[in-house]
Design a protein around this motif. Structure first.
Motif, PDB file in Angstrom:
ATOM      1  N   PHE A  28      -4.264  -1.225  -6.286  1.00 37.94           N
ATOM      2  CA  PHE A  28      -4.183   0.219  -6.540  1.00 37.94           C
ATOM      3  C   PHE A  28      -2.749   0.727  -6.720  1.00 37.94           C
ATOM      4  N   PRO A  29      -1.829   0.466  -5.744  1.00 33.68           N
ATOM      5  CA  PRO A  29      -0.468   0.973  -5.962  1.00 33.68           C
ATOM      6  C   PRO A  29       0.210   0.302  -7.148  1.00 33.68           C
ATOM      7  N   ILE A  30      -0.084  -0.984  -7.381  1.00 35.41           N
ATOM      8  CA  ILE A  30       0.554  -1.677  -8.500  1.00 35.41           C
ATOM      9  C   ILE A  30       0.152  -1.028  -9.818  1.00 35.41           C
TER      10      ILE A  30
ATOM     11  N   PRO B 228       6.155   1.928  -0.315  1.00 40.17           N
ATOM     12  CA  PRO B 228       4.969   2.757  -0.602  1.00 40.17           C
ATOM     13  C   PRO B 228       3.690   1.940  -0.735  1.00 40.17           C
ATOM     14  N   CYS B 229       3.810   0.709  -1.248  1.00 38.60           N
ATOM     15  CA  CYS B 229       2.617  -0.142  -1.345  1.00 38.60           C
ATOM     16  C   CYS B 229       2.127  -0.506   0.048  1.00 38.60           C
ATOM     17  N   LEU B 230       3.084  -0.821   0.949  1.00 34.60           N
ATOM     18  CA  LEU B 230       2.710  -1.209   2.308  1.00 34.60           C
ATOM     19  C   LEU B 230       2.029  -0.079   3.051  1.00 34.60           C
ATOM     20  N   ILE B 231       2.320   1.147   2.686  1.00 37.67           N
ATOM     21  CA  ILE B 231       1.721   2.247   3.435  1.00 37.67           C
ATOM     22  C   ILE B 231       0.380   2.652   2.841  1.00 37.67           C
ATOM     23  N   ILE B 232       0.213   2.505   1.528  1.00 40.13           N
ATOM     24  CA  ILE B 232      -1.044   2.954   0.924  1.00 40.13           C
ATOM     25  C   ILE B 232      -2.149   1.920   1.115  1.00 40.13           C
ATOM     26  N   VAL B 233      -1.799   0.628   1.120  1.00 32.63           N
ATOM     27  CA  VAL B 233      -2.848  -0.401   1.219  1.00 32.63           C
ATOM     28  C   VAL B 233      -3.631  -0.279   2.523  1.00 32.63           C
ATOM     29  N   PRO B 234      -2.977  -0.219   3.707  1.00 33.03           N
ATOM     30  CA  PRO B 234      -3.789  -0.048   4.924  1.00 33.03           C
ATOM     31  C   PRO B 234      -4.557   1.258   4.946  1.00 33.03           C
ATOM     32  N   ALA B 235      -3.948   2.343   4.396  1.00 33.23           N
ATOM     33  CA  ALA B 235      -4.641   3.632   4.410  1.00 33.23           C
ATOM     34  C   ALA B 235      -5.952   3.559   3.624  1.00 33.23           C
TER      35      ALA B 235
ATOM     36  N   PHE C 161       6.525   8.702  -4.319  1.00 26.31           N
ATOM     37  CA  PHE C 161       6.326   9.776  -3.349  1.00 26.31           C
ATOM     38  C   PHE C 161       4.845  10.115  -3.236  1.00 26.31           C
ATOM     39  N   ALA C 162       4.163  10.126  -4.387  1.00 26.84           N
ATOM     40  CA  ALA C 162       2.736  10.450  -4.373  1.00 26.84           C
ATOM     41  C   ALA C 162       1.962   9.465  -3.508  1.00 26.84           C
TER      42      ALA C 162
END
Lengths: 118, 352
Positions: free
Chosen positions: A17-19, B85-92, B246-247
């Motif tokens: 998703f972030p990628i 930012p990837c590390l924070i969104i993946v667990p969320a 940021f998003a």
């Protein structure tokens, strides 16, 4: 282990998703680079030192060490809580002894000022 | 179509897409809801220009963040800066794989047999949630450090200290629920509340209070928003982040708020159960889908979040640490002991 298969799938989706979003943003976003934009934010004043050279309070480290002690304790409590119906009185006394030992450490840390922040 | 493929790929994939779509939509409109609630608390109108009554505001915001220039400070650690930012969104997002929204459902009669509405039910559900969501702190501290800005560094350190401090009483509050439920599976915890003829907030009122306070602190929300205290630290750990990165931080914060809301509903308020699930007299309430009950419980918790933000001043850092370590920790520990004693008395002394 069957019920973990969807979690593996979800992990793949969550990681992509972030990628994917960052790649889409890279394709469509505006960009006009300028050296001044790359400066770290410092309320308009040119930075004399970088953040990597800044010192910070040792207490953050102390808190982290205390956290490790108490979080391990929580991990011990989880299986005990789940099996509490079966362990009954024996489990209760056992856990109270364990907590009492930890309480001694907690009181020690408090009295030595590890919990003070000033 | 062979059975395993159907069971292990198609159904979970459909559920994952549904969960993500609903989650992202809810998060987008949560920002709108928050701005409206805050505005009305402060006697102003809030966003009302984009679309009818401002209802297209979240979409405009998302589009703006997508096309905005994305700056990376020249002295930053580029790889870690991107990783955070990837590390924070993946667990969320990942936490949502075990949250039980509803029991079994036929999707309004579309399916012949009911399927579970949640993605999966593992026997260590709550442990999975606590473990995965604590990975998020890495995103915050690495993002704060990698920015190479003093504000970010201070914000990252503060939030690391805050999140680990409040994780301990939070764990103890969860333990007191587990004592009553006797299971780590979130679905099972809800079912026990049906069998026990009572939601766990009644015996666990103190645990509920502790859990919610810690939840507010874990998600860095007011009055515990020191990591991003805008009047002293500009924006804290995400000072240097812009555009889509940021998003992602923003998205993760709101998704985590929803996780805390869902866990409050599941652990203390009977998840998807209707009020008084065993009272025959109220059986007519069953026409309302269980998801409605779950969503309204979460909605109330989210509203309290916003209410907090609109009314409470921010803590000072030493006060924050004192509350966590000197008040909540002993209180939650005592709560565990008292509830354990209560169960012991109920099970053995009263039954002879």
């Amino acid at each position: 282990m069957v019920q973990y298969v969807p979690i593996v799938l979800f992990t793949l989706v969550a990681v992509s998703f972030p990628i994917v979003t960052l790649l889409i943003a890279k394709a469509v976003r505006a960009g006009s680079p300028h050296p001044v934009k790359g400066e770290p934010y410092e309320c308009g004043v040119p930075a004399t030192t970088t953040a990597f050279e800044t010192r910070f309070s040792i207490r953050y480290y102390l808190i982290a060490v205390l956290f490790v002690v108490f979080d391990v304790e929580t991990i011990f409590l989880f299986p005990w809580a789940v099996m509490f119906e079966k362990l009954a009185l024996f489990g209760f006394i056992e856990m109270m002894v364990f907590l009492a030992i930890l309480l001694v450490g907690y009181v020690y840390a408090w009295r030595r000022g590890a919990l003070e922040w000033a | 179509m062979d059975q395993p493929l159907y069971q292990f790929l198609i159904i979970p994939a459909v559920k994952i897409v549904a969960i993500l779509a609903v989650l992202l939509l809810v998060v987008a409109y949560l920002t709108f809801f928050e701005r409206k609630v805050l505005a009305y608390l402060q006697v102003r109108l809030g966003p009302n220009r984009v679309g009818p009554k401002g209802w297209l505001q979240p979409i405009a915001d998302a589009f703006k963040l997508l096309v905005k220039e994305d700056l990376i400070p020249s002295k930053a650690e580029r790889f870690v800066f991107l990783l955070a930012p990837c590390l924070i969104i993946v667990p969320a997002l990942l936490v949502w794989s075990v949250i039980p929204f509803t029991g079994e459902t036929t999707v309004f009669g579309l399916l012949s047999e009911p399927i579970p509405a949640y993605l999966t039910d593992i026997n260590i559900g709550i442990l999975f949630v606590l473990g995965v969501s604590s990975v998020g702190v890495f995103g915050i501290i690495l993002g704060g450090w990698a920015s190479n800005s003093k504000f970010s560094l201070m914000g990252g350190l503060r939030s690391a200290a805050q999140m680990v401090s409040y994780e301990v009483p939070m764990g103890f509050a969860v333990v007191s629920v587990l004592l009553m439920a006797g299971s780590l599976s979130l679905v099972r915890i809800v079912e026990v509340q049906r069998e026990a003829h009572m939601w766990f907030f009644l015996p666990g009122i103190l645990a509920l209070g502790i859990y919610f306070i810690c939840g507010v602190a874990e998600t860095n929300r007011n009055p515990f928003d020191l990591p991003e205290a805008e009047s002293e630290l500009v924006a804290g750990f995400h000072t240097e982040y812009s555009g889509m990165k940021f998003a992602l931080f923003f998205l993760a914060e709101y998704a985590n708020m929803l996780v805390i809301g869902s866990l409050v509903a599941v652990l203390f308020f009977g998840g998807w159960l209707r009020p008084f699930p065993n009272v025959e007299f109220l059986a007519f309430l069953d026409v309302i889908p269980p998801f409605f009950w779950f969503a309204s419980k979460v909605g109330v918790v989210i509203f309290i979040y916003m209410w907090f933000r609109g009314t409470f001043p921010r803590y000072r850092f030493d006060q924050l640490m004192a509350v966590g370590w000197k008040w909540l920790l002993p209180l939650s520990l005592a709560n565990v002991a008292v509830i354990a004693l209560g169960i012991l008395v109920k099970n053995h002394l009263l039954k002879g």
